[in-house]
Motif scaffolding. Structure first.
Motif, PDB file in Angstrom:
ATOM      1  N   ILE A 114       0.851  -1.182   0.000  1.00 20.15           N
ATOM      2  CA  ILE A 114       0.000   0.000   0.000  1.00 20.15           C
ATOM      3  C   ILE A 114       0.894   1.241   0.000  1.00 20.15           C
ATOM      4  O   ILE A 114       1.685   1.446   0.919  1.00 20.15           O
ATOM      5  CB  ILE A 114      -0.922   0.024   1.232  1.00 20.15           C
ATOM      6  CG1 ILE A 114      -1.736  -1.266   1.329  1.00 20.15           C
ATOM      7  CG2 ILE A 114      -1.855   1.233   1.189  1.00 20.15           C
ATOM      8  CD1 ILE A 114      -2.545  -1.393   2.616  1.00 20.15           C
ATOM      9  N   ASN A 115       0.769   2.064  -1.026  1.00 22.93           N
ATOM     10  CA  ASN A 115       1.508   3.313  -1.115  1.00 22.93           C
ATOM     11  C   ASN A 115       0.534   4.468  -0.943  1.00 22.93           C
ATOM     12  O   ASN A 115      -0.464   4.568  -1.675  1.00 22.93           O
ATOM     13  CB  ASN A 115       2.227   3.419  -2.456  1.00 22.93           C
ATOM     14  CG  ASN A 115       3.384   2.442  -2.554  1.00 22.93           C
ATOM     15  OD1 ASN A 115       4.451   2.679  -2.017  1.00 22.93           O
ATOM     16  ND2 ASN A 115       3.154   1.313  -3.231  1.00 22.93           N
ATOM     17  N   SER A 116       0.815   5.343   0.027  1.00 29.82           N
ATOM     18  CA  SER A 116      -0.156   6.364   0.426  1.00 29.82           C
ATOM     19  C   SER A 116       0.416   7.768   0.293  1.00 29.82           C
ATOM     20  O   SER A 116       1.631   7.978   0.362  1.00 29.82           O
ATOM     21  CB  SER A 116      -0.601   6.134   1.873  1.00 29.82           C
ATOM     22  OG  SER A 116      -1.128   4.825   2.053  1.00 29.82           O
ATOM     23  N   SER A 117      -0.497   8.730   0.101  1.00 28.12           N
ATOM     24  CA  SER A 117      -0.171  10.155   0.080  1.00 28.12           C
ATOM     25  C   SER A 117      -1.200  10.885   0.936  1.00 28.12           C
ATOM     26  O   SER A 117      -2.365  10.480   1.016  1.00 28.12           O
ATOM     27  CB  SER A 117      -0.186  10.716  -1.338  1.00 28.12           C
ATOM     28  OG  SER A 117       0.782  10.072  -2.149  1.00 28.12           O
ATOM     29  N   ILE A 118      -0.756  11.984   1.560  1.00 32.36           N
ATOM     30  CA  ILE A 118      -1.631  12.777   2.412  1.00 32.36           C
ATOM     31  C   ILE A 118      -2.003  14.070   1.702  1.00 32.36           C
ATOM     32  O   ILE A 118      -1.125  14.780   1.196  1.00 32.36           O
ATOM     33  CB  ILE A 118      -0.955  13.088   3.759  1.00 32.36           C
ATOM     34  CG1 ILE A 118      -0.578  11.792   4.481  1.00 32.36           C
ATOM     35  CG2 ILE A 118      -1.864  13.928   4.642  1.00 32.36           C
ATOM     36  CD1 ILE A 118       0.196  12.005   5.760  1.00 32.36           C
ATOM     37  N   PHE A 119      -3.300  14.377   1.661  1.00 32.11           N
ATOM     38  CA  PHE A 119      -3.797  15.579   0.989  1.00 32.11           C
ATOM     39  C   PHE A 119      -4.536  16.448   2.000  1.00 32.11           C
ATOM     40  O   PHE A 119      -5.347  15.957   2.786  1.00 32.11           O
ATOM     41  CB  PHE A 119      -4.725  15.212  -0.164  1.00 32.11           C
ATOM     42  CG  PHE A 119      -4.010  14.564  -1.322  1.00 32.11           C
ATOM     43  CD1 PHE A 119      -3.701  15.284  -2.466  1.00 32.11           C
ATOM     44  CD2 PHE A 119      -3.639  13.224  -1.268  1.00 32.11           C
ATOM     45  CE1 PHE A 119      -3.033  14.692  -3.529  1.00 32.11           C
ATOM     46  CE2 PHE A 119      -2.980  12.628  -2.327  1.00 32.11           C
ATOM     47  CZ  PHE A 119      -2.672  13.359  -3.453  1.00 32.11           C
ATOM     48  N   LEU A 120      -4.264  17.730   1.964  1.00 32.01           N
ATOM     49  CA  LEU A 120      -4.908  18.699   2.837  1.00 32.01           C
ATOM     50  C   LEU A 120      -5.624  19.720   1.966  1.00 32.01           C
ATOM     51  O   LEU A 120      -5.019  20.327   1.081  1.00 32.01           O
ATOM     52  CB  LEU A 120      -3.872  19.394   3.724  1.00 32.01           C
ATOM     53  CG  LEU A 120      -4.392  20.308   4.830  1.00 32.01           C
ATOM     54  CD1 LEU A 120      -5.175  19.495   5.858  1.00 32.01           C
ATOM     55  CD2 LEU A 120      -3.237  21.030   5.504  1.00 32.01           C
ATOM     56  N   ASP A 121      -6.915  19.893   2.195  1.00 34.01           N
ATOM     57  CA  ASP A 121      -7.736  20.801   1.382  1.00 34.01           C
ATOM     58  C   ASP A 121      -7.640  20.451  -0.104  1.00 34.01           C
ATOM     59  O   ASP A 121      -7.570  21.320  -0.969  1.00 34.01           O
ATOM     60  CB  ASP A 121      -7.307  22.255   1.599  1.00 34.01           C
ATOM     61  CG  ASP A 121      -7.559  22.716   3.032  1.00 34.01           C
ATOM     62  OD1 ASP A 121      -8.515  22.205   3.642  1.00 34.01           O
ATOM     63  OD2 ASP A 121      -6.798  23.569   3.518  1.00 34.01           O
TER      64      ASP A 121
END
Length: 463
Positions: free
Chosen positions: A102-109
């Motif tokens: 699982i490869n993840s990225s964090i997004f804000l707004d």
């Protein structure tokens, strides 16, 4: 020929069934990760999981309620989105090395929290037995000032999280070399050499136990008054373990040095422990807190709910005769060393007794010792006297009586005289004793009788 055809058919069925089986299990593991996050206080506002044949994608939006100021009121919750690409079975970077990656990225707004070309890595490898290994590698980067947000110099974070298939055994280890907030010439805060490690596990009933360590090499912060508060080599260690269906927990705090304006304190060490807590009762509290963490409440509502949880389990906690101890306190100050220890335990105290102060005193077993520089006591008493004098002058002037407010020098002299008088009274009563340049006190309480330095002290609630 018929056997060959049957064998080929079996292989084909297997090739078709295995990806579906893997995809189903991987989704279960992902949803369990989301559930663990919700138990920690995050709420999954939206949770979409698209399961494919050889891979899947997931997008989960989390929300966290945070107080906007000391009043505890909340304006808007903080929210972010975790987007993940999931590779199944053999279609991962290391074929046949695990169930999924699982490869993840964090997004804000709606935007990636890091720059587009930032090589952030948040990767989770799920093994065939369901256990997992999450690797986090966030390289160093500089974020320019934006509106009200100051510039940020981020040295990066590296760490890993290991967990078993049932999330009953979790190991965590993270390191961050440095983080500076503000321009180089006008630094607002900085923190360096941060290390976080922990090992937690659940016993056979599901009660979480374990321990961990937080180490900060140095920390500095500019105050509103223009002073700088700096701490060197701060560490916090915690541990909990079970014995005879009771839990004992301890925490140790240390720092090498603390500087406030022109004063320096340290080294310092403090050890706190709480013992004889019934495991079954703690499990009830843990389950209730986990349920509470998944609900979005105002801080005031959470405090009420938490108090309700503690009160409902209070009677069973008292049955074990719990003990709270400050087993060691050591602080080096400019005036000398402050040392002390204290412990208190309930013995046979029942829940109906809590409303009766006299009964509580009779069922408390307590002892303590304190050694403190006399110069430091004089300073503390003088500061307290200054505060009381200011309040008296303000009270008289507010009541129509005009009293001339003394200047700061006169106020300090008057407060010093009152502090000296109060200290002499404490010494004459035997509540404090002199040993060189230090003041000492030793207290003991048993069967409702309190003694300080061997002298009996009457208590207002004795029956």
């Amino acid at each position: 020929m018929k056997k060959v055809l049957l064998g080929m058919t079996g292989v084909a069925v297997l090739l078709v069934a295995v990806p579906a089986y893997i995809g189903f299990n991987v989704e279960g593991r992902y949803q369990e990760l989301v559930r663990q996050a919700e138990q920690s206080g995050f709420q999954a506002v939206q949770n979409q999981y698209q399961r494919g044949w050889f891979g899947s994608s997931a997008e989960t939006q989390f929300s966290l309620q945070l107080p906007s100021d000391y009043s505890g009121e909340i304006t808007e919750p903080v929210s972010f989105t975790l987007k993940s690409e999931v590779a199944h079975g053999p279609w991962i970077k290391k074929p046949l090395s695990g169930l999924a990656e699982i490869n993840s990225s964090i997004f804000l707004d709606g935007e990636n929290i890091f720059p587009e070309d930032y090589p952030a890595e948040i990767r989770t490898l799920v093994s065939f037995d369901g256990s997992g290994h999450t690797l986090v590698d966030l390289p160093a980067t500089d974020l320019q000032a934006n509106g009200e947000r100051p510039a940020i110099r981020f040295s990066g974070v590296k760490g890993e999280l290991l967990f078993d298939a049932a999330f009953k055994d979790v190991n965590l280890d993270f390191r961050m070399p440095a983080l500076q907030i503000g321009d180089i010439d006008a630094e607002v805060a900085s923190i360096n050499d941060v290390q976080i490690s922990s090992h937690s596990w659940k016993n056979s009933t599901g009660l979480m136990l374990g321990g961990g360590r937080l180490v900060i090499g140095s920390l500095s912060l500019d105050t509103d008054q223009g002073d700088v508060v700096a701490i060197d080599k701060l560490s916090i260690e915690v541990d909990s373990h079970e014995q005879d269906q009771q839990v004992n927990a301890a925490a140790t705090y240390r720092f090498q040095g603390l500087s406030v304006a022109d004063e320096h304190f340290g080294p310092a060490e403090m050890e706190i422990s709480i013992e004889r807590l019934a495991s079954a009762v703690l499990l009830n509290i843990q389950q209730a807190v986990e349920e509470l963490g998944s609900q979005q409440m105002q801080p005031a509502q959470q405090q009420i709910a938490m108090m309700s949880i503690l009160l409902s389990n209070g009677p069973a906690l008292l049955e074990g005769d719990p003990r709270l101890a400050l087993s060691r306190f050591h602080l080096e100050t400019p005036e000398g060393v402050v040392e002390g220890q204290f412990s208190v335990q309930t013995v046979g105290l029942l829940w109906p007794d809590v409303s009766n102060p006299g009964v509580i005193l009779e069922k408390l077993l307590a002892s303590g010792q304190l050694k403190i520089p006399q110069v430091y006591v004089n300073k503390l008493l003088a500061l307290q006297m200054q505060k009381e004098l200011m309040q008296q002058y303000q009270l008289h002037n507010g009541g129509g009586e005009e009293l001339k407010m003394p200047d700061q020098s006169q106020l300090e002299d008057e407060a010093a005289m009152l502090a000296e008088t109060q200290l002499e009274n404490l010494l004459s009563q035997g509540l404090l004793q002199k040993q060189g340049g230090y003041l000492t006190a030793a207290m003991n309480m048993e069967s409702g009788l309190l003694t300080v330095n061997g002298k009996s002290i009457p208590l207002p609630f004795n029956r």
